[in-house]
Structures are given as C-alpha cells and as structure tokens.
Enzyme design. Structure first.
Site, PDB file in Angstrom:
ATOM      1  N   GLY A  86      89.019  15.426  59.919  1.00  0.00           N
ATOM      2  CA  GLY A  86      88.652  16.376  58.867  1.00  0.00           C
ATOM      3  C   GLY A  86      89.545  16.267  57.645  1.00  0.00           C
ATOM      4  CG  LEU A 103      94.628  12.690  63.198  1.00  0.00           C
ATOM      5  CD1 LEU A 103      94.815  11.589  64.223  1.00  0.00           C
ATOM      6  CD2 LEU A 103      95.625  12.531  62.073  1.00  0.00           C
ATOM      7  NE  ARG A 131      95.117   8.220  78.489  1.00  0.00           N
ATOM      8  CZ  ARG A 131      95.164   8.666  77.248  1.00  0.00           C
ATOM      9  NH1 ARG A 131      94.134   9.288  76.732  1.00  0.00           N
ATOM     10  NH2 ARG A 131      96.249   8.510  76.526  1.00  0.00           N
TER      11      ARG A 131
END
Lengths: 253, 659, 223
Positions: free
Chosen positions: B46, B44, B338
């Site tokens: 690059g 995404l 998380r």
C-alpha cells in the site's frame, strides 16, 4: 517451564471517555492471570470480564504484539512499556509482577500526545515530524544499482541502530520535559550517516527540528530518561549528532 | 459461467513484461493530475503504491486502520527480502528465482506473474538502498546476503532481524514526502466498510473514522486494496491483532473473485499455545533452523513423561531422540520448506510424541550447535531470539542443563506451527485488477505469486514489486480511458446509499444484544478452523467445519453482545464487523479446501498423501486457480470458477526435498 | 545563526555556551582562591589587580551577563518544558536507574546555587569591588580579600552554608559540564562515558579547591 499457577493482580487503570472528558483511575481488583500470560493478554482477560458485565472495555493501542509495530504504549508502574528494559508493553509478561500486586496503568502523558480514550493517545505529531523531512527526495525508478555506492559496514550498522526506532513515543512519555529529541534524532542520524541521505541532510534537520518545536514538544535537558526507557535502546549519541548537524546547518545559513 | 481472462501478454516468458510495458496505454502528466486513486492499506504494498502513484502525479487518498501508516503489519517481517542480484556469484539469476518460487509454491502459481516478480526483484533492492534502507553490508562496503529455506543460493538481503520494518519505513518515508507535497492525503484510524460501485466500476469507498465513529464517503477513479491476508480467521496467528479480511470480503461481496482461499501458510517455528487466554502467537525466526535441530522423543514413554512434566527435554539422551526432519528429508534436513516442516511436526504430535503439557509442541535444540561452536558464537547469531524466548516462556535456550554420558545438553526451545500467511486472496489478472473493473488488489491481499506455499523472504518482495513496479504501470492501462471522466461526487445517490447500508448493518449488530463477546465467538471460530480446516484436512472434517461455521454464524447473528454506543469510538463494534467477515472467510476456506481433492503446499488433505506421508498433487484435475464468485447473498453458496494454469517455461514435477 | 536562537536547540546552545563560560570562570576563581591558602598577601595582590578598574569591571559585566542569560534561559526552557509535559501528571513515577538525580533537578540546584551566590556577593563582592566603586568604607579594606575571608570563614554557620552551596554546585556541574558538550554536539557513544568521567573529576577538583580555602580559613581560626 510453563506454569499454570494462577496469580491475581489489581489493575489501577486510567479511564477517560473522550479527549475532552475528565478522566480518573478505576481499580479492578483480583484480575486472574498466570505468570506466562502477557500483560496485554491480562488486559484482554479483564476486558472480557468487563464485557460480560455489560461494561465498556478498556481502550488501549496494540497491534503486532511482537514488539515491532510501536503501536502499544502504556505507562506501567512508573515506566513507559513497564518495568522490563529493552522491551515493549506487548513483550511484558506477568511474571515480572508479584501475586497480589497493584499495577498502575496510565496513558502517555505529554501535551503533544492528547488522550483519545482511556489509555489510547494521539501520536500523529510523530507522523508530522517525519513528513517535514524524514525522507530522501527521489522518485521510484530512478535508482542506480544498489552496489554502486559502497557504504562502510560501521556506518551502515550505526544507521541501522538509529533506524531501529519504532516510533512508539516512549521517549516523550519518559521525558520530564516531553521532549521528542530522541525520536527525531534517530531519523536524522539514520540519514545523516548514509551517503543517500547526506545530500539533503542540512535541509532535513532544520525542517524536522522546526516541526518538532512547532508541535509543542519540550526541550532536551540530557536527563537520559528517554534512552533508559527506549524499548529499542536508541542511544542519546543520536541527539548529539542531531545537535551537531543542526548547528552546522544553521551556521551555513 | 463467467470466463476468466488473466490477460497474460503474448510472447516468451522472459519478454512478457517488457512487451506489456512497451504496448500498454499510459496517462500523460496533465491528465494524471485529474485522476484520483484510493489506496487502502499502508503496508509494503500500500505505502509503495501510494507513494509511487503520487510521484507520477496521481492524487492519492490513503487509508490505514492504525494510528500511523508506519505500523502496518509488514513491519513484523524478520528475515529478509529475496532478489536475483547474484551479487554472491553463486549462480543466481532471474530464472532461478522464478523457478524456486514456482517450485516452492508447489506448482500452483501463475507462471507469468512469478517471472515478472523475479524480474523486478532487482529494482526493489536498488530502490530501497536509494531510500536509505540500512541493509547489512560486508566490510568492503557492498551488500551482504544470507540464505533462506527452499533455495540453493544466497539471495536474501536483510537489515538485522528487522527487514520488514526497514523496508516499510523506507516506503513510509516516500509516502511522507508525498503527503508533504500534498499529493497523498493520509487518513489514519480509518477502516474500509464498503466499496462503492457506479455503473459497474469501483468508484469509491465508505470508510469509518474509528475515532469519531462516523462513516465517511470517498470517491476516486480507481480503488486499490492493499489490506493484507486473512490469517486471523484462525483467531490465533502470528498476524497483528488488527489484521483482518473485511476489505477483501467487501470486494468479494461486490463481485471480485476470491482465489485459492484454502492456501494458508502455517509457520513451523512459533512459540506453542500456553492456554486458552492467549490472544496472539509469537513467531521465532526461521533462521533458527540453520543451527537448531528439531526433535521429539523416540520412546512414547518419554513423551508421556514430558507431557506430565516429570522429566525435561534435556533429560533425554541423544540415542533416544528422534530428529524426524533429518530422518525423513536427509538432503534438506531441518531446512525443508515451511509447509513440509509444519506437517512433519503435526504428524509426530498426532502420534502422541508432543513434548509439552498440551502435547502440541516439539523441541528445537541448540545443544549440538553450542557444543560445536561455543555458546558465544551461538548467542551472537541468535542471542536476541533466545532472550525473546526467555521473556515469553521463562526458559533460556542457551543455558546448560546436564551432562549425560559425556555429552552436554542445553535447554531446548519448544515450538509448534501456527498460522502465518495466506497465499490465497482476491483474484487478480496480470494487471493486478480484480474481476471488478477499477478495483485492484496488491500484496498479500491478492493471490497471484506464491501458489500453494510461499517461500521465506518472498512476501516482502511481492508487496514491494506490486507497489513500486507493477501496479503503477498496469493501473494506467485502466485509467487511460478514464481521463475524460470527471471527479465523482461523494454526495451522489450511490454513495449515500452505500453509507446508509453500512449504518444499517451497524444498527443491526448493536441491536443483537445477546450474551457473548466478539472475542469469545472469534475464539470458537479459531477453534473450528484450526481443528477442522487446519494443517491436516479431510472431507469429513471440512464438512463438519461447514456445518459448525453455519451454526457459529447463527450464534453471531443472535447472541452477540457489543457494549457501548454507536457514536464515538467503539472498539468492540469495530471488531464485530471484522468477525462477521472472518466467519464468511472461514466458510470460503473450508469450501475451497473441500473442493480441492488433492494435497499441495499449504493445503494438505489427509486422503491425498503418499505412503511416506508426503503431499500428493493431482495435476490432471486440479491444475487451476479456484475462484469463488459471490452470488449476491451471504447464505447462497458461491460459484466455483476455474482459471486453468498454463506452464510454458517450467516442467511440472513432484516437489522433492529428500535428495 | 540568529534564528537558531529561537529553536529548541538554539536555546539549548545558549545555555550550553553560557554554562561553559561560567565553568571557566569557576576554574579561574578557584585557582585564584587557592592562592589565599598559601599567602594572604599574594591573594590581596590579585584582589587589588581585580579592583574597580575598567578591565575588571568589563569582566564583571560580562560575567554578570553570563549568569543572567543562563538563568533567564533556564526559566524560559523550564516553563516551555512544563507546558510540553501537559496538564495531567503521572500518578506513579519511578526514576530509571541510569538517570542521574542531578540531571532531573538542574533548576532546583540552580536556584540553590543562586541563593548561595547572593549570600556570597553580599559578603565579598559588595564589600570589595562594589564598595570601591561606590566609595563605601568597610571594617576591612576593599582589596583586603584575605581579611574578609578570614572574617567570614571563622564563623561555623557560614562555613556550613558554603559547603552546602559547594555540594549543590558540584551536582550542577557534574551534569552541566557534559550536558553542555552534548548540546553542542561534541559527543558520541565512545565519548559519552569519557565526558561523564571528566565532568565528575572536574566538578570534584574545582569544588574541593573552593572547599579547601574555606576549611583552611576555618581551621586557622581555631588555632
């Protein structure tokens, strides 16, 4: 439940040292694996044992191993991505095979996808087709508010279904004609269904089909093998849509 | 000691980016054509950077190790992308997204960067929709949103369970347009091996053509790294097999600071490891936690029986189940961030309550949801994930198992945390430039926006923000005084020397001719990392890790075996190069973790926890970005530099997900 | 429009249009034949009408052109497809269940159809319309189609040949019909199954119609 049952398979694998070299099958007998091991992990196990013996490992494309990057290929027992439907090779588990079975593993076969080494092929042709027109022509920064153009849910969902294509090349590998129509039509459809892509739809479809023909892909004869083998279950209704778009575009010329 | 200048613009937080853009230097169109930029990576960050810079008029050389730019690992992101659009009228704003991200990152991110990220998040959605990304929509034709962990608003845009794929294909389509226009030259199956410095600035790279096996030289006015994270240091992770940190380590060796390497995200819902032959872990979407309940048995005897395979999860009745997340975090329950969910799972398994043969798994159960909503509704929401789980583990989570005391029980899934994302990365200033002039880092490759823990649906946002809307501006501030610098000759001494160095390294690897394969050593590395530098770290474990890593490096240098030849394609050789850098990376992670005597986000030091087992930060002593500075030799200990964090807009607090 | 003929889709369009034209002809031919089941005289009246006059001749020429185009393009496409497949073949192949056998064997089926066609032309067209143009005299009159039919379809081997031929045409049609519509673009997810169903029904009706005439003539010869 997870089992630790050892199973043994024979892997009949295509080996080819380079693009110009002559290839052939080599059978590796009694490769130990388990039903809970993925097919690619079984190849990893085999490779590890080859390296231990000082031999070169089998080269194959793979990356995400989540069934989404489209990097893995392999024609396994007569099917691209193996016998499981709606799944890529990396999502194939050994419990699909019988203990003692001989599994034939071949690279994609198509004139447009030459073999680079062993099971690895060059799918650059797909990129070239996308470069021919698989985009909406606008520059970053010029976009209007995302909610400015309402798009019906039905169209958005259908465009999404077409856009699900992972560009793995299984359609070409499955097709007896080496045709890339499913791949090309999925991209053409995604844009044809959305107002953003509609603007240059005619130009796009002509450019992409011309590039596809130029690169030596075959002609579609509607056998539906592509659709049956596609790991993302892309429908050939996309091909009908592309035909329609293409013929209308040409009629306007 | 070098001083660290993060170049944060003056002014109130909400005006910093506007001020920056108003006063930065730009490059005019005629001059843009004279400037070349190397972008390494096509994820995404690059792909979006390469295409946007090319649209502006720069000449781009774009590299990826896969066979096509479309296969970068951004493609695997499932859930969605956050943006502060407030389309749902639920009180979202740029400030709130900024605040949630900073809080989610346990107050270890740089405020100004995060605010800018939240600010441009809205442009990203506009940009992607204009590209033809088929985001989910409501029947009225407007965009749909869903909620995600760590937020109280619905701000996540999604495209089925394939948001990363669709966003990447969008960026890839823009990239293709520029390739066709001749503004981007695309090099597939090329891997960066070194960064070439000329007069103290990054001026090019040495990349290996993975098909021919040859090293090639490329020159440019600036180099951008968008090469992702270093999760595969742990061998088993949810990262793609090819993900590696070699480009970042190459930059580090050239003097780019490596920031916060110890901040590693461990995702709570992955399919547990099943054996030592495994190469890859599979992530199950975080969205499962919306309806799934996580539990282990209350009684240790039950756990023992489960481990021996004598009983199944569905044999244990409701009253004997310990829904530990709901017990410990009543307010957020199964939807805690998380890091919190992962640590809680580890805590239960460490106490012996693990539920599979390895003792390293907990249940994720849908019985309650199926009884409440019916199997059809549940399958509509998660059917594809259930199928995926069944394919991998041969258990169908929607299948009725048995009835106990009138309650119907269904087969639960088994899950366990796994390495997923790395918040740390190359240190960059506000302009995304590393401490090496002319070398930029974007996306997961840099450290900038997520602090010590990343929230779900924020990685996509950051990659695209950097690539579409930040770097294309900030890089011009650097390039504006480079317009008179002529193109560099890749045949000059610096380039030839760099190539020779790479070839010499390759010779050295091939000459080791030991006994062990790359993967077998990588597995050892992964074992050390997971065991001693994993979810729970202590001073002792980290010191052990550093000793063991030193030994492992020795093992690598003396006992590695690479079959085949140097010429042509040699996959094992390529992997060996990467492993060398993973070992180096492992040492960096352990060193950083050892230096940070506190617990925060993805970095949990067991010595620093509250009585209830929550992470205990030390803002007095560790409120900084830890930057590691290479000392010119792999064997020399790197120097730790500190960039103090300054919070102006947000009051630093203890994270609380209990009430 | 002209350059679309060169593209893959253009070539397929030609296959599709010529194919649909032949489908129409078959429908017409079958309806005409059915007349013979009921009345030989009526059938002969049709034969008379379609003798060596200008409109019948133009019709025949157009029809022949349709066949030739269909066949020529079939070979061009098949050759290209062979080339696209590459030089190496798969060692192990398995047809997915969803793929119809006919769809992968259209060229073979086409060849069988063509051989049958030669037989058919030599038995009927050569002795009727062609004989009329060339002024050849035969054992039956050039317009006495009913007599020719009765003559040939009294012979069991001929009947069997024709029935085999019809089966081949059935397979060819069952795929060709919907495939032609798909190529033109008149298809989508909903119509896919409908067209396939219509294809099967159409192919069955047409071929049963043809078979009825042959079988009726054979039974008549037995009585």
């Amino acid at each position: 439940m997870a089992t630790d049952n050892i199973m043994k398979v024979n892997l009949k694998v295509w080996r080819q040292a380079g693009p110009k070299e002559k290839g052939g099958f080599v059978t590796y007998e009694n490769v130990e694996t388990t039903p809970d091991t993925s097919f690619l992990e079984t190849l990893d196990i085999l490779n590890e044992s080859l390296i231990e013996k000082g031999e070169e490992p089998i080269v194959f494309d793979h990356d995400c191993r989540d069934g989404i990057c489209g990097m893995c290929s392999l024609y396994i027992n007569g099917h691209p991505h193996g016998p499981a439907t709606g799944a890529t090779t990396c999502q194939l588990y050994m419990r699909r095979f019988k203990n003692g079975e001989t599994i034939t593993v071949e690279p994609w076969r198509s004139a447009a996808f030459p073999v680079l080494k062993d099971l690895m092929v060059n799918r650059n042709a797909f990129d070239q087709i996308q470069q021919a027109g698989g985009y909406v022509s606008f520059n970053c920064g010029g976009a209007q508010d995302a909610n400015a153009i309402p798009i019906s849910k039905v169209d958005a969902d259908e465009a999404m279904d077409s856009a699900t294509c992972i560009g793995c090349g299984a359609c070409v590998a499955a097709c007896k004609n080496g045709s890339a129509m499913l791949f090309v039509s999925a991209k053409v459809s995604q844009f044809a269904l959305l107002p953003q892509g509609r603007v240059e739809a005619a130009k796009r479809v002509k450019a992409m089909v011309a590039k596809m023909d130029e690169l030596g892909f075959g002609n579609c004869t509607n056998t539906r093998a592509c659709e049956a083998e596609c790991p993302k279950r892309i429908s050939i209704s996309n091909i009908a849509r592309m035909n329609r778009e293409f013929l209308c575009a040409k009629l306007k010329d | 000691m070098a001083t660290i200048d993060s170049k944060i613009p003056e002014g109130p937080i909400a005006e910093k980016w506007t001020n920056y853009k108003a006063h930065q230097k730009l490059v005019n169109p005629a001059n843009k054509r004279k400037l070349d930029i190397i972008v390494v990576g096509t994820g995404l960050a690059g792909a979006s950077a390469a295409s946007t810079l090319a649209e502006m008029g720069f000449n781009i050389l774009n590299f990826c190790i896969q066979d096509s730019p479309r296969r970068a690992h951004s493609i695997a992101a499932q859930g969605g992308i956050n943006a502060a659009k407030n389309y749902q009228n639920d009180g979202d704003s740029v400030y709130r997204l900024f605040y949630d991200t900073v809080k989610g990152g346990d107050y270890r991110a740089r405020e100004a960067n995060v605010y800018r990220l939240a600010e441009v998040s809205n442009n990203i959605i506009d940009q992607c929709v204009a590209q033809g990304v088929p985001f989910a929509r409501e029947y009225g034709g407007l965009l749909a949103n869903r909620s995600f962990g760590g937020a109280q608003v619905s701000r996540t845009f999604y495209a089925k369970g394939q948001t990363g794929q669709q966003l990447l294909l969008g960026a890839y389509s823009s990239l293709n347009r520029q390739i066709k226009a001749g503004k981007v030259k695309s090099y597939n199956r090329y891997e960066l091996h070194d960064i070439v410095m000329v007069d103290g600035r990054a001026r090019g790279i040495i990349a290996k053509n993975l098909v021919t096996g040859e090293f090639e030289r490329f020159a440019a006015h600036a180099v951008v790294l968008a090469t992702g994270g270093y999760g595969n240091t742990y061998f088993l992770s949810t990262n793609a097999m090819g993900c590696n940190c070699s480009a970042a380590i190459a930059a580090y060796r050239k003097g780019a600071y490596f920031a916060n390497p110890s901040y590693v995200q461990i995702h709570p819902t992955c399919i547990p490891v099943h054996g030592d032959k495994q190469s890859k872990l599979t992530l199950m979407s975080e969205s499962l936690r919306n309806d799934g309940r996580i539990w282990v048995p209350k009684k240790i005897e039950d756990a023992k029986k489960l481990q021996k395979g004598e009983i199944k999860g569905s044999d244990i009745p409701e009253e004997d189940r310990d829904y530990y997340l709901e017990r410990r975090y009543p307010a957020f329950g199964n939807l805690v961030p998380r890091d919190v969910a992962s640590r809680a799972a580890k805590e239960r398994c460490d106490k012996g309550f693990g539920v599979n043969n390895t003792g390293l798994a907990v249940f994720l159960d849908f019985s309650e949801a199926i009884n409440r909503l019916g199997i059809d509704v549940v399958r509509q929401r998660y059917g594809n994930l259930f199928d995926m789980y069944e394919e991998i583990s041969d258990v169908n989570p929607g299948e009725f198992a048995r009835e106990i005391n009138g309650v119907k029980y269904y087969n639960p899934m088994m899950i366990f945390p796994a390495i997923h994302y790395t918040m740390g990365g190359l240190w960059v200033d506000y302009e995304l430039q590393t401490s090496v002039k002319g070398l930029f880092a974007i996306g997961e490759c840099n450290f900038s926006d997520h602090g010590a823990n990343r929230l779900g649906a924020s990685a996509l946002m950051q990659g695209l923000a950097d690539g579409y809307f930040v770097l294309p501006y900030t890089i011009q501030n650097y390039l504006s005084d480079q317009i008179t610098v002529p193109r560099f000759d890749p045949n000059s001494k610096e380039f030839i020397d760099a190539q020779k160095k790479c070839e010499a390294e390759q010779d050295a690897l091939m000459k080791i001719k030991g006994k062990r394969s790359v993967d077998s050593i990588h597995k050892d590395l992964g074992h050390i990392m997971w065991e001693y530098v994993g979810m729970g770290r202590t001073k002792e474990s980290l010191e052990t890790a550093l000793t063991k890593l030193k030994e492992l490096r020795k093992e690598f240098e003396t006992n590695l075996f690479i079959p085949g030849k140097e010429e042509g394609m040699n996959v094992e050789l390529d992997k060996a190069f990467r492993l060398k850098d993973f070992i180096m990376m492992g040492e960096l992670i352990a060193r950083d973790a050892l230096s940070r005597n506190e617990s925060c986000g993805g970095h949990f030091r067991e010595e620093y926890q509250t009585e209830e087992g929550e992470a205990k930060r030390d803002d007095e002593n560790y409120f900084y970005v830890g930057c590691w500075n290479y000392q010119g030799d792999d064997n020399k200990e790197p120097e730790l530099l500190k960039e103090p964090l300054k919070y102006e807009a947000i009051k630093v607090q203890t994270r609380n997900y209990k009430s | 429009m002209s350059n679309s003929c060169l593209s893959s889709i253009g070539k397929k369009l030609i296959m599709s249009i010529s194919g649909l034209f032949l489908v129409l002809f078959l429908l017409f031919h079958m309806s005409m034949n059915l007349v013979a089941v009921f009345s030989g005289e009526a059938y002969n009246a049709v034969c008379e009408f379609l003798g060596a006059n200008w409109y019948a001749l133009v019709g025949t020429m157009v029809l022949a052109l349709g066949f030739i185009v269909h066949i020529v393009f079939a070979f061009i496409l098949s050759l290209q497809n062979r080339k696209a497949r590459g030089t190496e073949r798969y060692a192990y192949q398995e047809k997915p269940a969803a793929v119809e056998w006919a769809s992968q064997n259209m060229l073979v089926l086409g060849c069988i159809v063509f051989v049958g066609l030669i037989l058919h032309l030599s038995q009927f067209w050569y002795k009727m319309q062609f004989a009329e143009i060339a002024g050849i005299t035969n054992q039956y009159g050039v317009a006495d189609g009913a007599a020719w039919m009765q003559y040939y379809f009294s012979q069991l081997p001929v009947v069997i040949c024709y029935l085999v031929w019809f089966v081949a045409i059935w397979f060819h049609l069952s795929h060709g019909f919907w495939s032609a519509l798909q190529t033109i673009g008149w298809n989508n997810k909903v119509w896919m199954d409908r067209w396939k169903c219509i294809s099967n029904i159409f192919a069955t009706v047409v071929m049963l119609g043809f078979a009825a005439v042959v079988i009726a003539a054979y039974i008549k010869s037995l009585c």
